[in-house]
Motif scaffolding. Structure first.
Motif, short mmCIF file in Angstrom:
data_model
loop_
_atom_site.label_atom_id
_atom_site.label_comp_id
_atom_site.label_asym_id
_atom_site.label_seq_id
_atom_site.Cartn_x
_atom_site.Cartn_y
_atom_site.Cartn_z
N UNK A 71 -30.40 0.63 -59.87
CA UNK A 71 -28.96 0.81 -60.07
C UNK A 71 -28.38 1.75 -59.02
N UNK A 72 -29.09 2.81 -58.70
CA UNK A 72 -28.60 3.74 -57.68
C UNK A 72 -28.69 3.13 -56.28
N UNK A 73 -29.66 2.25 -56.07
CA UNK A 73 -29.73 1.53 -54.79
C UNK A 73 -28.52 0.61 -54.65
N UNK A 74 -28.16 -0.08 -55.75
CA UNK A 74 -27.02 -1.01 -55.73
C UNK A 74 -25.70 -0.26 -55.54
N UNK A 75 -25.52 0.85 -56.27
CA UNK A 75 -24.24 1.54 -56.25
C UNK A 75 -24.12 2.67 -55.25
N UNK A 76 -25.25 3.12 -54.71
CA UNK A 76 -25.20 4.25 -53.78
C UNK A 76 -25.02 5.57 -54.52
N UNK A 77 -24.84 6.64 -53.76
CA UNK A 77 -24.74 7.98 -54.35
C UNK A 77 -23.53 8.11 -55.28
N UNK A 78 -22.41 7.51 -54.88
CA UNK A 78 -21.18 7.68 -55.65
C UNK A 78 -21.10 6.70 -56.82
N UNK A 79 -21.27 5.41 -56.52
CA UNK A 79 -21.09 4.39 -57.56
C UNK A 79 -22.32 4.22 -58.45
N UNK A 80 -23.50 4.66 -57.98
CA UNK A 80 -24.71 4.52 -58.78
C UNK A 80 -24.59 5.14 -60.16
N UNK A 81 -24.24 6.43 -60.24
CA UNK A 81 -24.06 7.06 -61.56
C UNK A 81 -22.96 6.40 -62.39
N UNK A 82 -21.91 5.93 -61.72
CA UNK A 82 -20.81 5.24 -62.43
C UNK A 82 -21.33 3.95 -63.06
N UNK A 83 -22.09 3.18 -62.27
CA UNK A 83 -22.66 1.94 -62.79
C UNK A 83 -23.63 2.22 -63.93
N UNK A 84 -24.38 3.30 -63.82
CA UNK A 84 -25.33 3.66 -64.87
C UNK A 84 -24.61 3.94 -66.19
N UNK A 85 -23.50 4.66 -66.11
CA UNK A 85 -22.70 4.93 -67.31
C UNK A 85 -22.07 3.66 -67.86
N UNK A 86 -21.62 2.80 -66.97
CA UNK A 86 -21.01 1.55 -67.39
C UNK A 86 -22.02 0.67 -68.13
N UNK A 87 -23.24 0.62 -67.62
CA UNK A 87 -24.29 -0.16 -68.26
C UNK A 87 -24.61 0.40 -69.65
N UNK A 88 -24.57 1.72 -69.78
CA UNK A 88 -24.80 2.35 -71.08
C UNK A 88 -23.74 1.90 -72.08
N UNK A 89 -22.50 1.85 -71.62
CA UNK A 89 -21.40 1.39 -72.49
C UNK A 89 -21.61 -0.06 -72.91
N UNK A 90 -22.03 -0.90 -71.96
CA UNK A 90 -22.26 -2.31 -72.26
C UNK A 90 -23.40 -2.49 -73.26
N UNK A 91 -24.47 -1.73 -73.05
CA UNK A 91 -25.61 -1.81 -73.98
C UNK A 91 -25.18 -1.45 -75.40
N UNK A 92 -24.37 -0.40 -75.53
CA UNK A 92 -23.90 -0.01 -76.85
C UNK A 92 -22.98 -1.08 -77.43
N UNK A 93 -22.13 -1.65 -76.57
CA UNK A 93 -21.23 -2.72 -77.02
C UNK A 93 -22.00 -3.92 -77.55
N UNK A 94 -23.06 -4.31 -76.87
CA UNK A 94 -23.89 -5.43 -77.31
C UNK A 94 -24.51 -5.12 -78.67
N UNK A 95 -25.02 -3.90 -78.83
CA UNK A 95 -25.63 -3.51 -80.10
C UNK A 95 -24.61 -3.58 -81.24
N UNK A 96 -23.39 -3.14 -81.00
CA UNK A 96 -22.33 -3.20 -82.01
C UNK A 96 -22.05 -4.64 -82.43
N UNK A 97 -21.95 -5.53 -81.44
CA UNK A 97 -21.70 -6.94 -81.73
C UNK A 97 -22.86 -7.55 -82.52
N UNK A 98 -24.08 -7.11 -82.22
CA UNK A 98 -25.24 -7.62 -82.96
C UNK A 98 -25.17 -7.21 -84.43
N UNK A 99 -24.76 -5.98 -84.71
CA UNK A 99 -24.62 -5.53 -86.09
C UNK A 99 -23.55 -6.36 -86.82
#
Length: 352
Positions: A71-99
Motif C-alpha cells: 500500500x505504501x509502495x502504491x501511494x508513496x510517502x504522502x498517499x500511502x498512509x491515506x490509502x491505508x486509512x481508507x482501506x480500514x474504513x472500507x473493511x469496517x464498512x464491509x463488516x457492517x454490511x455483513x452483519x
C-alpha cells in the motif's frame, strides 16, 4: 500453475462474501439496468482482471509479506498512509454490511427480526475473534465450491423456468432500485469497493508467487472467474425478475423457489460466507489497530462489533445502496494510485 490457481482462488474468496453472495449487490449495481447489465458485467470483468494482475504483480515484485509495504509502495510517502486509512474504513464498512446481511437472511428465511439476526452474528464474530480466527477462516473457505455449485443450479433452474418474455423482464428490472444512475458507473463502483476491501490481501498473496508471471496469471484468472460469476448471477436474477423483484436476498429467494430444502441449504451457505467475510475483515482491521496478543485487541474487537451492529440496524438494502457507493468512490482513488504505480514505479523498478 498451481500457485496461480491459489492466488485466483484467494482473489475470488475475498470478493464473494461482500460482492455477490446475497444477490442484492448484483441487483443494485447490474441487473437493475436491464439488458444493459450485460455490458456492465463485461466492464467489471475487464477491470477486475486488470487490477487483479496489477496488484498480484506488485506483491510479487516487492516479495512483500505485509500489506502495508504494498500500500505504501502504491501511494508513496504522502498517499500511502491515506490509502491505508481508507482501506480500514472500507473493511469496517464491509463488516457492517455483513452483519446487516445476516439479519436479512434470518428475517427472510426464518421470519426472525433482522436486528436479532444481526446481533447473533455479531456475537458469533466476537467469540470467533477471541479464539483462533485464521484457522476458522481457512475452514470456511472450503465452503466456496458449494456456494458456486448452488449458483450454477440457480442459473440452470432460472433459465428453464422463465415465465415472462425478455421485454417484460427488462421493464421489471429497470423498475428496481439502482445504486448508481448508469450501468457503467455501477460496474466501476462495484469493482472499486471490492478492490478496496481486497487489495491488501491480494498484494500479500502476490508476494508468495515465485515470479511476476505466476502472480499476473493468478490475478488475471481470479478476475475472469469473478466476471463470469457476476454474469451468471446477473442472468439468473434477470430471467426471474418476477420472483426476486423487491426481495432483500435474491439468491436465497431463488433457492426457495426450487425447493424449501434448497432454500435452507442456501441460507446456511450464505450465513457461512457472511460470517467468514465479517470475521476476516474485522480481524484484519483489528490487527491494524493493535497486536492480537494484547488485551487491548479484545477490547478493540468488542468495540468494533458494537459500533458495527448499531450501524447495521440501518438495513441491508440501504447500506448496499448508500455505504457501498461511498466506499466505491473512495476506492476509485486507490485504483488510480494502483494504475499509476503499475505504469511508472514498477517499470522504473524493473529498469533498475
Amino acid at each position: 500453475m498451481k500457485k496461480s490457481i491459489q492466488i485466483a482462488g484467494a482473489f475470488v474468496s475475498l470478493v464473494v462474501g461482500a460482492g455477490f453472495a446475497s444477490g442484492q449487490e448484483i441487483m443494485q449495481y447490474f441487473t437493475s439496468f436491464g439488458l444493459m447489465s450485460v455490458f456492465g458485467c463485461i466492464v467489471a470483468t475487464i477491470i477486475f482482471t486488470m487490477l487483479g494482475m496489477t496488484l498480484a504483480q506488485i506483491g510479487s515484485d516487492l516479495q512483500t509479506t505485509s500489506h502495508k509495504e504494498g500500500i505504501h509502495f502504491i501511494g508513496g510517502r504522502f498517499f500511502g498512509p491515506v490509502l491505508d486509512q481508507m482501506i480500514s474504513f472500507v473493511l469496517f464498512g464491509i463488516a457492517v454490511v455483513m452483519l446487516a446481511g445476516a439479519g436479512s437472511t434470518f428475517n427472510q428465511m426464518y421470519s426472525m427480526d433482522a436486528s436479532v439476526g444481526s446481533l447473533l452474528m455479531a456475537l458469533l464474530v466476537v467469540v470467533t475473534l477471541m479464539l483462533n480466527a485464521e484457522s476458522i477462516i481457512k475452514m470456511l473457505a472450503a465452503l466456496m465450491p458449494y456456494l458456486l455449485g448452488i449458483i450454477f443450479i440457480l442459473l440452470i433452474y432460472s433459465l428453464f423456468t422463465m415465465n415472462y418474455p425478455i421485454s417484460e423482464l427488462n421493464a421489471i428490472a429497470k423498475s428496481q432500485h439502482s445504486a448508481t444512475p448508469h450501468w457503467f458507473s455501477g460496474a466501476v463502483i462495484y469493482v472499486s469497493y471490492n478492490i478496496a476491501g481486497g487489495a491488501a490481501m491480494l498484494i500479500v498473496m502476490g508476494g508468495t508467487a515465485p515470479n511476476r508471471k505466476v502472480a499476473r496469471i493468478g490475478g488475471a484468472l481470479g478476475g475472469i472467474f469473478l466476471g463470469l460469476l457476476i454474469l451468471l448471477i446477473n442472468i439468473a436474477l434477470f430471467v426471474k425478475m418476477d420472483i426476486v423483484a423487491g426481495v432483500e436476498m435474491p439468491t436465497l429467494e431463488l433457492a426457495k423457489q426450487i425447493h424449501p430444502a434448497v432454500g435452507i441449504i442456501m441460507s446456511f451457505v450464505l450465513l457461512a460466507m457472511i460470517y467468514s467475510t465479517a470475521v476476516g475483515t474485522l480481524y484484519i482491521l483489528a490487527v491494524r489497530i493493535v497486536k492480537p496478543d494484547r488485551f487491548a485487541f479484545k477490547v478493540t474487537v468488542n468495540l468494533l462489533c458494537i459500533v458495527g451492529f448499531a450501524i447495521s440496524l440501518v438495513g441491508f438494502t440501504t447500506l448496499i445502496s448508500k455505504l457501498y457507493v461511498v466506499m466505491g468512490y473512495l476506492g476509485i482513488g486507490l485504483i488510480l494510485c494502483i494504475l499509476i504505480s503499475a505504469l511508472f514505479k514498477s517499470s522504473n523498478r524493473n529498469v533498475s
